[in-house]
Design a protein around this motif. Sequence first.
Motif, PDB file in Angstrom:
ATOM      1  N   GLY A   1      33.086  39.830  35.852  1.00  0.00           N
ATOM      2  CA  GLY A   1      33.354  39.476  34.457  1.00  0.00           C
ATOM      3  C   GLY A   1      34.796  39.759  34.059  1.00  0.00           C
ATOM      4  N   VAL A   2      35.318  40.902  34.490  1.00  0.00           N
ATOM      5  CA  VAL A   2      36.716  41.238  34.191  1.00  0.00           C
ATOM      6  C   VAL A   2      37.657  40.246  34.873  1.00  0.00           C
ATOM      7  N   ALA A   3      37.368  39.881  36.117  1.00  0.00           N
ATOM      8  CA  ALA A   3      38.205  38.919  36.837  1.00  0.00           C
ATOM      9  C   ALA A   3      38.184  37.554  36.149  1.00  0.00           C
ATOM     10  N   LEU A   4      37.010  37.095  35.710  1.00  0.00           N
ATOM     11  CA  LEU A   4      36.920  35.823  34.993  1.00  0.00           C
ATOM     12  C   LEU A   4      37.669  35.877  33.665  1.00  0.00           C
ATOM     13  N   ALA A   5      37.554  36.992  32.947  1.00  0.00           N
ATOM     14  CA  ALA A   5      38.287  37.129  31.682  1.00  0.00           C
ATOM     15  C   ALA A   5      39.790  37.097  31.925  1.00  0.00           C
ATOM     16  N   ALA A   6      40.253  37.753  32.987  1.00  0.00           N
ATOM     17  CA  ALA A   6      41.685  37.740  33.310  1.00  0.00           C
ATOM     18  C   ALA A   6      42.147  36.330  33.653  1.00  0.00           C
ATOM     19  N   LEU A   7      41.355  35.592  34.444  1.00  0.00           N
ATOM     20  CA  LEU A   7      41.705  34.203  34.768  1.00  0.00           C
ATOM     21  C   LEU A   7      41.732  33.329  33.515  1.00  0.00           C
ATOM     22  N   PHE A   8      40.775  33.505  32.641  1.00  0.00           N
ATOM     23  CA  PHE A   8      40.743  32.753  31.385  1.00  0.00           C
ATOM     24  C   PHE A   8      41.987  33.061  30.555  1.00  0.00           C
ATOM     25  N   PHE A   9      42.359  34.339  30.458  1.00  0.00           N
ATOM     26  CA  PHE A   9      43.546  34.735  29.702  1.00  0.00           C
ATOM     27  C   PHE A   9      44.801  34.108  30.304  1.00  0.00           C
ATOM     28  N   LEU A  10      44.953  34.194  31.630  1.00  0.00           N
ATOM     29  CA  LEU A  10      46.126  33.604  32.278  1.00  0.00           C
ATOM     30  C   LEU A  10      46.172  32.097  32.059  1.00  0.00           C
ATOM     31  N   SER A  11      45.029  31.453  32.189  1.00  0.00           N
ATOM     32  CA  SER A  11      44.957  30.013  31.965  1.00  0.00           C
ATOM     33  C   SER A  11      45.384  29.661  30.552  1.00  0.00           C
ATOM     34  N   ARG A  12      44.887  30.396  29.605  1.00  0.00           N
ATOM     35  CA  ARG A  12      45.161  30.098  28.198  1.00  0.00           C
ATOM     36  C   ARG A  12      46.604  30.398  27.811  1.00  0.00           C
ATOM     37  N   GLU A  13      47.138  31.514  28.251  1.00  0.00           N
ATOM     38  CA  GLU A  13      48.445  31.946  27.778  1.00  0.00           C
ATOM     39  C   GLU A  13      49.620  31.504  28.640  1.00  0.00           C
ATOM     40  N   TYR A  14      49.409  31.321  29.936  1.00  0.00           N
ATOM     41  CA  TYR A  14      50.538  31.038  30.811  1.00  0.00           C
ATOM     42  C   TYR A  14      50.504  29.654  31.429  1.00  0.00           C
ATOM     43  N   TRP A  15      49.343  29.211  31.909  1.00  0.00           N
ATOM     44  CA  TRP A  15      49.274  27.929  32.574  1.00  0.00           C
ATOM     45  C   TRP A  15      49.029  26.789  31.597  1.00  0.00           C
ATOM     46  N   ASN A  16      48.440  27.065  30.445  1.00  0.00           N
ATOM     47  CA  ASN A  16      48.136  26.029  29.464  1.00  0.00           C
ATOM     48  C   ASN A  16      48.450  26.547  28.057  1.00  0.00           C
TER      49      ASN A  16
END
Length: 182
Positions: A17-32
């Motif tokens: 869950g923590v890994a998915l939340a981190a990926l979601f955060f990176l996706s939202r803030e840095y990649w998109n």
Amino acid sequence: MHFDSFFSDLCSGILSGVALAALFFLSREYWNPLPNITGRWYFETHITSSTYSRFENMRLKYEAMIWQEGSALHGSTEKIFEHNLTEAFQYDNAKRTHGTLQGYIDRFYLRKNRITFHLIEKGRGRDSSCIFQLVWRKGDVVGTFHSTAADSSGTAVWSQQRSSERSEEDTSELQSLTNLVC
């Protein structure tokens, strides 16, 4: 019940869950990230439908100053050009109509972000209200609008370049926008 298996499953679930939340955060803030649209914009509307026949096929051009706070958008507009069926007007500073602009960016992950603007234009006879539904396309922001001025609607093209600076190919392609949003 084996407590070792339970705690190991619990820990792996929490870590996943923590890994998915981190990926979601990176996706939202840095990649998109949200696009930054603060600055001077020019937009052109082409009226395709109106209850007042003289408005049909009319083209209006505006200049807008937009500032962005997160996904919220604010700004002001001035009408700078009008071309109706019989004549064209380039408005000088004294004759321009002014408006206020409010809007927001809907961020989507699996489709294009959508920008919604509400423009209140201080007309000569009365104020009018207009809603724009826009998406990014080829460096411009394009879509549709609906206005209370004679129940008008049509297409809109927003760009950080004046329309005269765009190529003829870009202009003719963008005139065919009818089903982009909504």
